[in-house]
Design an enzyme around this catalytic site. Structure first.
Site, short mmCIF file in Angstrom:
data_model
loop_
_atom_site.label_atom_id
_atom_site.label_comp_id
_atom_site.label_asym_id
_atom_site.label_seq_id
_atom_site.Cartn_x
_atom_site.Cartn_y
_atom_site.Cartn_z
N GLY A 247 -13.41 59.34 95.81
CA GLY A 247 -14.51 58.38 95.82
C GLY A 247 -15.52 58.55 94.71
CD GLU A 288 -6.20 61.90 99.39
OE1 GLU A 288 -6.91 60.89 99.61
OE2 GLU A 288 -5.32 62.26 100.17
N GLY A 290 -8.67 58.99 92.01
CA GLY A 290 -7.93 57.94 91.34
C GLY A 290 -8.77 57.42 90.18
NE ARG A 291 -13.91 53.76 91.31
CZ ARG A 291 -13.74 52.48 91.64
NH1 ARG A 291 -13.73 51.57 90.70
NH2 ARG A 291 -13.57 52.11 92.90
NE ARG A 326 -12.69 48.01 90.05
CZ ARG A 326 -13.96 48.19 89.78
NH1 ARG A 326 -14.45 47.83 88.62
NH2 ARG A 326 -14.74 48.73 90.66
CE1 TYR A 330 -13.04 45.61 96.06
CE2 TYR A 330 -12.32 45.72 93.79
CZ TYR A 330 -12.05 45.83 95.14
OH TYR A 330 -10.79 46.17 95.54
CB CYS A 357 -7.70 26.41 89.00
SG CYS A 357 -6.67 27.16 90.26
CD GLU A 358 -9.58 30.94 93.22
OE1 GLU A 358 -10.59 31.41 93.76
OE2 GLU A 358 -8.43 31.11 93.63
CE1 TYR A 386 -7.67 51.85 93.52
CE2 TYR A 386 -9.62 52.55 92.32
CZ TYR A 386 -8.64 52.80 93.27
OH TYR A 386 -8.64 53.99 93.94
#
Ligand code: LLP
Length: 435
Positions: A247, A288, A290-291, A326, A330, A357-358, A386
């Site tokens: 985290g 663990e 990741g980022r 992302r 977020y 188209c958003e 991610y």
């Protein structure tokens, strides 16, 4: 295409500027875009190893299990496996790739709150440890292991009820989160597991969220986890490992100060060491990340299709949120550099948008940047975690290529998808074949 003339200066972390161009891993980003086409993910191999080493140095006695979900590209799994990483995997796909990349089975933890029976069977068959997320799953696993004549080494994923100052979608340790066993039920479930056939409870696991920018929640989680370890020791369960998840956030904004692996170690190791020493036990600490390992290693290069002055100055690029979700998901911030005008003075305020188209297909809002024209190459920084791993083919868009650079040399580690890839698995029922 190594770069070796003109003054070089740093723009952010390992990224540099030379001759007005952005340089990554010794390679000119604009030249990479030209050679391999856009959109293009570019990863700096040296930076991956630097980040992994920073974790190892901060936690010399711990095992570092790379969270494959952050970036599951096979070349990175292989690179990290060779550097000695274990793996946190969340699906059979991640498990398969981690093993193929050379991560030893004994350094893999199979995580997940809703695993299929097939996934549990595979984990048992391949001899990897499993983090069990519910009583129901515990009993399913006991049956599967028993029938296979094997014993599954397990941890339980604990929900420690720790609040984290991060985006609600990536806060995972709250009481209301879908993950883990409520802390007050943990002792009972270990007692139950110890009596079940095919099950050997030997670890404990938690993960409180992602992109956390303060060490306090980690200390709180460590204390709560060690309270549980103590209670378990009290009922005769001697754990081989304590997995504190991950985290640790990274600085997406330039100049932002965020805790380093060293700060995290200063925060949680005293709790872990004091409590284990007091209990006279020596479980292995597992983390663990990741980022932190891959986040800042990678840029997404995207070419400007069109510039439009409307309510805002919109820059339409050829990547969309199908490749980097992302910001849309977020509201996350990614620093932007115009790769072919990297040291030019800012002249205008631009909003960088994708072709999807958003309305939410916006990468960066109101950024002060050099004058942008059609054909310029925009680099979205810190896209290694991610990014590609959350990509899709939404709006009929084949996924882009990935290259790995080292000392100025680039290798394609994933080729660009094409129209055939959009059609690859699609079938027409016979009644639609005619006409
Ligand atoms: N361990 C477990 C059990 C996890 O669920 C995760 C991430 C990690 C480790 C790695 O956490 P990290 O070091 O990367 O913070 N897609 C979101 C992040 C989702 C995190 C999911 N779990 C984003 O782009 O911010």
């Amino acid at each position: 295409m190594p770069v070796n003339c003109g003054t070089m200066f740093t723009v952010k972390n390992h990224l540099e500027i030379q001759n007005n161009h952005l340089i990554i891993g010794g390679a000119d980003a604009a030249e990479l875009a030209e050679k391999y086409g856009t959109p293009l993910y570019v990863t700096n191999e040296t930076r991956v190893i630097e980040n992994f080493s920073a974790y190892r140095e901060a936690f010399p006695d711990a095992d570092i299990y790379y969270a494959a979900k952050a970036n599951g590209s096979f070349a990175l799994l292989r690179l990290l496996a060779r550097a000695g990483a274990g793996a946190d995997v969340f699906s059979y796909g991640e498990l398969y790739m981690a093993l193929l990349a050379g991560v030893p089975a004994e350094k893999i933890l199979f995580n997940g709150n809703s695993k299929t029976d097939f996934e549990l069977q595979k984990a048992v068959e391949l001899g990897v440890r499993i983090s069990v997320d519910s009583r129901d799953e515990l009993h399913t696993l006991s049956g599967i292991a028993g029938r296979a004549g094997k014993t599954a080494e397990i941890a339980f994923r604990v929900n420690p009820d720790v609040s984290t100052p991060t985006h609600p979608k990536i806060s995972t340790g709250l009481k209301t989160s879908k993950f883990g066993i409520p802390a007050e039920e943990v002792v009972d479930i270990y007692r139950e597991a110890a009596d079940l056939p095919g099950i050997a409870p030997c670890g404990i696991h938690c993960h409180i969220g992602s992109q956390i920018l303060d060490t306090e929640p980690f200390i709180e989680a460590a204390q709560k986890m060690m309270d549980l370890v103590e209670k378990l020791a009290g009922i005769g369960i001697d754990l081989k490992f304590v997995d504190m998840g991950s985290g640790l956030g990274i600085p997406y904004k330039k100049g932002e100060r965020t805790p380093t692996p060293g700060d995290l170690a200063d925060a949680i190791l005293p709790v872990f060491n004091e409590r284990t020493q007091a209990l006279g036990i020596s479980p292995k600490l597992i983390l663990e990340p990741g980022r932190y390992i891959v986040g800042d290693t990678t840029i997404l290069l995207t070419r400007v299709n069109t510039v439009k002055k409307a309510a805002k100055n919109f820059v339409g690029v050829d990547a969309g949120f199908n490749l980097l979700i992302r910001p849309a998901m977020y509201d996350s911030y990614h620093y932007v550099v115009v790769a072919n005008k990297a040291s030019s003075q800012p002249e205008e305020t631009y909003t960088i948008v994708g072709p999807i188209c958003e309305t939410g297909d916006v990468f960066a809002k109101d950024r002060e940047l050099p004058r942008i024209e059609k054909g310029d190459i925009i680099a979205l920084l810190d896209a290694g975690a991610y990014g590609f791993s959350m990509s899709s083919q939404y709006n009929g868009r084949p996924r882009c290529a990935e290259v790995l650079v080292k000392d100025g040399e680039a290798d394609v580690i994933r080729s660009r998808e094409d129209i055939e890839d959009l059609m690859a698995k699609q079938r027409l029922p016979a009644r639609l074949l005619q006409g």
